[in-house]
Design a protein around this motif. Sequence first.
Motif, PDB file in Angstrom:
ATOM      1  N   ALA A 214       6.441  29.793 -15.104  1.00  0.00           N
ATOM      2  CA  ALA A 214       7.199  28.764 -14.417  1.00  0.00           C
ATOM      3  C   ALA A 214       6.528  27.233 -15.075  1.00  0.00           C
ATOM      4  O   ALA A 214       6.899  26.334 -15.102  1.00  0.00           O
ATOM      5  CB  ALA A 214       6.949  28.899 -12.925  1.00  0.00           C
ATOM      6  N   SER A 215       4.994  27.614 -15.178  1.00  0.00           N
ATOM      7  CA  SER A 215       4.443  26.256 -15.581  1.00  0.00           C
ATOM      8  C   SER A 215       4.779  25.881 -17.194  1.00  0.00           C
ATOM      9  O   SER A 215       4.454  24.537 -17.428  1.00  0.00           O
ATOM     10  CB  SER A 215       2.910  26.553 -15.589  1.00  0.00           C
ATOM     11  N   ASP A 216       5.057  26.728 -17.930  1.00  0.00           N
ATOM     12  CA  ASP A 216       5.715  26.523 -19.160  1.00  0.00           C
ATOM     13  C   ASP A 216       7.076  26.053 -19.347  1.00  0.00           C
ATOM     14  O   ASP A 216       7.628  26.157 -20.554  1.00  0.00           O
ATOM     15  CB  ASP A 216       5.220  27.555 -20.076  1.00  0.00           C
ATOM     16  N   GLN A 217       7.772  26.178 -18.172  1.00  0.00           N
ATOM     17  CA  GLN A 217       9.245  26.035 -18.527  1.00  0.00           C
ATOM     18  C   GLN A 217       9.223  24.334 -19.038  1.00  0.00           C
ATOM     19  O   GLN A 217       9.021  23.485 -18.192  1.00  0.00           O
ATOM     20  CB  GLN A 217      10.093  26.022 -17.152  1.00  0.00           C
ATOM     21  N   ALA A 218      10.135  24.336 -19.999  1.00  0.00           N
ATOM     22  CA  ALA A 218      10.349  22.950 -20.529  1.00  0.00           C
ATOM     23  C   ALA A 218      11.528  22.051 -19.748  1.00  0.00           C
ATOM     24  O   ALA A 218      11.636  20.993 -19.929  1.00  0.00           O
ATOM     25  CB  ALA A 218      10.762  22.938 -21.975  1.00  0.00           C
ATOM     26  N   PHE A 219      12.474  22.597 -19.116  1.00  0.00           N
ATOM     27  CA  PHE A 219      13.477  22.363 -18.377  1.00  0.00           C
ATOM     28  C   PHE A 219      13.412  22.527 -16.781  1.00  0.00           C
ATOM     29  O   PHE A 219      13.066  23.649 -16.450  1.00  0.00           O
ATOM     30  CB  PHE A 219      14.773  22.657 -18.876  1.00  0.00           C
ATOM     31  N   THR A 220      13.872  21.767 -16.027  1.00  0.00           N
ATOM     32  CA  THR A 220      14.218  22.039 -14.321  1.00  0.00           C
ATOM     33  C   THR A 220      15.377  21.355 -14.211  1.00  0.00           C
ATOM     34  O   THR A 220      15.963  20.533 -14.442  1.00  0.00           O
ATOM     35  CB  THR A 220      13.014  20.843 -14.009  1.00  0.00           C
ATOM     36  N   PHE A 221      16.109  22.447 -13.423  1.00  0.00           N
ATOM     37  CA  PHE A 221      17.361  22.391 -13.222  1.00  0.00           C
ATOM     38  C   PHE A 221      17.605  21.921 -11.562  1.00  0.00           C
ATOM     39  O   PHE A 221      16.808  22.408 -10.762  1.00  0.00           O
ATOM     40  CB  PHE A 221      18.071  23.524 -13.560  1.00  0.00           C
ATOM     41  N   ALA A 222      18.656  21.095 -11.328  1.00  0.00           N
ATOM     42  CA  ALA A 222      18.786  20.659  -9.900  1.00  0.00           C
ATOM     43  C   ALA A 222      19.403  21.859  -9.196  1.00  0.00           C
ATOM     44  O   ALA A 222      20.271  22.661 -10.073  1.00  0.00           O
ATOM     45  CB  ALA A 222      19.417  19.340  -9.928  1.00  0.00           C
ATOM     46  N   PRO A 223      19.603  22.250  -8.075  1.00  0.00           N
ATOM     47  CA  PRO A 223      20.142  23.115  -7.137  1.00  0.00           C
ATOM     48  C   PRO A 223      21.738  23.230  -7.620  1.00  0.00           C
ATOM     49  O   PRO A 223      22.264  24.087  -7.673  1.00  0.00           O
ATOM     50  CB  PRO A 223      20.010  22.754  -5.687  1.00  0.00           C
ATOM     51  N   GLN A 224      22.260  21.912  -7.739  1.00  0.00           N
ATOM     52  CA  GLN A 224      23.836  21.909  -7.974  1.00  0.00           C
ATOM     53  C   GLN A 224      24.102  22.356  -9.533  1.00  0.00           C
ATOM     54  O   GLN A 224      25.267  22.805  -9.715  1.00  0.00           O
ATOM     55  CB  GLN A 224      24.385  20.302  -7.775  1.00  0.00           C
ATOM     56  N   GLU A 225      23.255  22.009 -10.454  1.00  0.00           N
ATOM     57  CA  GLU A 225      23.238  22.746 -11.599  1.00  0.00           C
ATOM     58  C   GLU A 225      23.129  24.179 -11.684  1.00  0.00           C
ATOM     59  O   GLU A 225      23.751  24.652 -12.739  1.00  0.00           O
ATOM     60  CB  GLU A 225      22.300  22.174 -12.754  1.00  0.00           C
ATOM     61  N   LEU A 226      22.548  24.720 -10.950  1.00  0.00           N
ATOM     62  CA  LEU A 226      22.245  26.041 -10.992  1.00  0.00           C
ATOM     63  C   LEU A 226      23.498  26.722 -10.083  1.00  0.00           C
ATOM     64  O   LEU A 226      23.783  28.132 -10.305  1.00  0.00           O
ATOM     65  CB  LEU A 226      20.918  26.446 -10.072  1.00  0.00           C
ATOM     66  N   ALA A 227      23.913  25.952  -9.142  1.00  0.00           N
ATOM     67  CA  ALA A 227      25.136  26.614  -8.190  1.00  0.00           C
ATOM     68  C   ALA A 227      26.375  26.865  -9.059  1.00  0.00           C
ATOM     69  O   ALA A 227      27.282  27.602  -8.468  1.00  0.00           O
ATOM     70  CB  ALA A 227      25.288  25.564  -6.925  1.00  0.00           C
ATOM     71  N   VAL A 228      26.468  26.535 -10.215  1.00  0.00           N
ATOM     72  CA  VAL A 228      27.842  26.584 -10.763  1.00  0.00           C
ATOM     73  C   VAL A 228      27.858  28.300 -11.404  1.00  0.00           C
ATOM     74  O   VAL A 228      29.060  28.607 -11.767  1.00  0.00           O
ATOM     75  CB  VAL A 228      27.932  25.681 -12.158  1.00  0.00           C
ATOM     76  N   TYR A 229      26.865  28.964 -11.298  1.00  0.00           N
ATOM     77  CA  TYR A 229      26.876  30.303 -11.767  1.00  0.00           C
ATOM     78  C   TYR A 229      26.350  31.332 -10.586  1.00  0.00           C
ATOM     79  O   TYR A 229      25.827  30.815  -9.884  1.00  0.00           O
ATOM     80  CB  TYR A 229      25.992  30.597 -12.815  1.00  0.00           C
ATOM     81  N   GLY A 230      26.651  32.555 -10.901  1.00  0.00           N
ATOM     82  CA  GLY A 230      26.386  33.312  -9.947  1.00  0.00           C
ATOM     83  C   GLY A 230      25.790  34.778 -10.503  1.00  0.00           C
ATOM     84  O   GLY A 230      25.387  34.782 -11.939  1.00  0.00           O
ATOM     85  N   GLU A 231      25.793  35.758  -9.946  1.00  0.00           N
ATOM     86  CA  GLU A 231      24.915  37.207 -10.326  1.00  0.00           C
ATOM     87  C   GLU A 231      25.652  37.941 -11.896  1.00  0.00           C
ATOM     88  O   GLU A 231      24.975  38.259 -12.597  1.00  0.00           O
ATOM     89  CB  GLU A 231      25.116  38.175  -9.422  1.00  0.00           C
ATOM     90  N   TYR A 232      26.936  37.584 -11.579  1.00  0.00           N
ATOM     91  CA  TYR A 232      27.544  38.186 -12.871  1.00  0.00           C
ATOM     92  C   TYR A 232      27.349  37.414 -14.102  1.00  0.00           C
ATOM     93  O   TYR A 232      26.877  38.021 -15.287  1.00  0.00           O
ATOM     94  CB  TYR A 232      29.019  38.116 -12.900  1.00  0.00           C
TER      95      TYR A 232
END
Length: 300
Positions: A214-232
């Motif tokens: 987590a500390s090495d992740q170069a990108f941080t995404f907002a919840p709305q950016e993550l909400a466009v996809y699901g488990e599939y």
Amino acid sequence: MARRDPRSRNRTVITPEGVALPLVLATRGARAAALLIDLALIGAAMIATTYTLIWIAGGIGLKLQEVEADGPKARALQALVIVWIIAMFLFRNAWFLFFELGPRGATPGKRVTGIRIAARGTERLTTEAVIARNIIRDIELFMPIVFIGGAVAAGSDTDLAGWAGAVWCAIFMLFPFFNRDALRCGDVIAGTWVVEAQRRKLGQALSVSAPVAASDQAFTFAPQELAVYGEYELQTLERVLRDGRGTALDDVADAISRKIGRTYPTGAERVFLESYYLQLRAQLEQGLRLGKRKADKYAA
């Protein structure tokens, strides 16, 4: 788009992002066993409902000969008869629709035998496809039974009706043996497959061999950016990261960046995808803990 290997039950669906998703077609035996289990459960539910309504009628002192009479008891008995008719209709018609429209795409019989229905194309399984395949099941299986029963009730030539019904059933029951994908007529019309279901749980299925800390992740995404996809989509992304193929990484990274409106530096495709994967997984798992499950990008 689907690639087919005629020598096996393995099939591969190519997603719009260019990712190959392997599937294994269910065997004809598994499909037959699932249908028999479902029919047995439907029959048991019908019998249990019938005896329950009879017990209720007996408990309040209703008798069948009162059904054509007038008065409160007759109306109560008529109401129970209507409830029975509705219940039989729902068991007969809504059983397959209710379960196959669920998140698992499988009836109890299919779940026992480890199979489910899936769309043959690249899109998700639609309500229209499930309805279509089950309407055809009526023509394949239930209408011959009704036809024979009606002939018997009318006192007509039951031998002729029996042979006609048997031929009717045989034509449709043998149809899966004459195509390499074991499709019944309902599958052909609805554009569906019956495939082996993955038995892994979400937490077990979603893991990359060497995730980015987590500390090495170069990108941080907002919840709305993550909400466009699901488990599939998360499982699809997992396969891409596991395979590590450059072309697939580029294609999927481009597709996600366009979808969420984010850019990434050239050569950072894998870091971009790993960061998105870990954060999407965390958000989905948090939703599961709160009782909210997002099956795919189409789910609300």
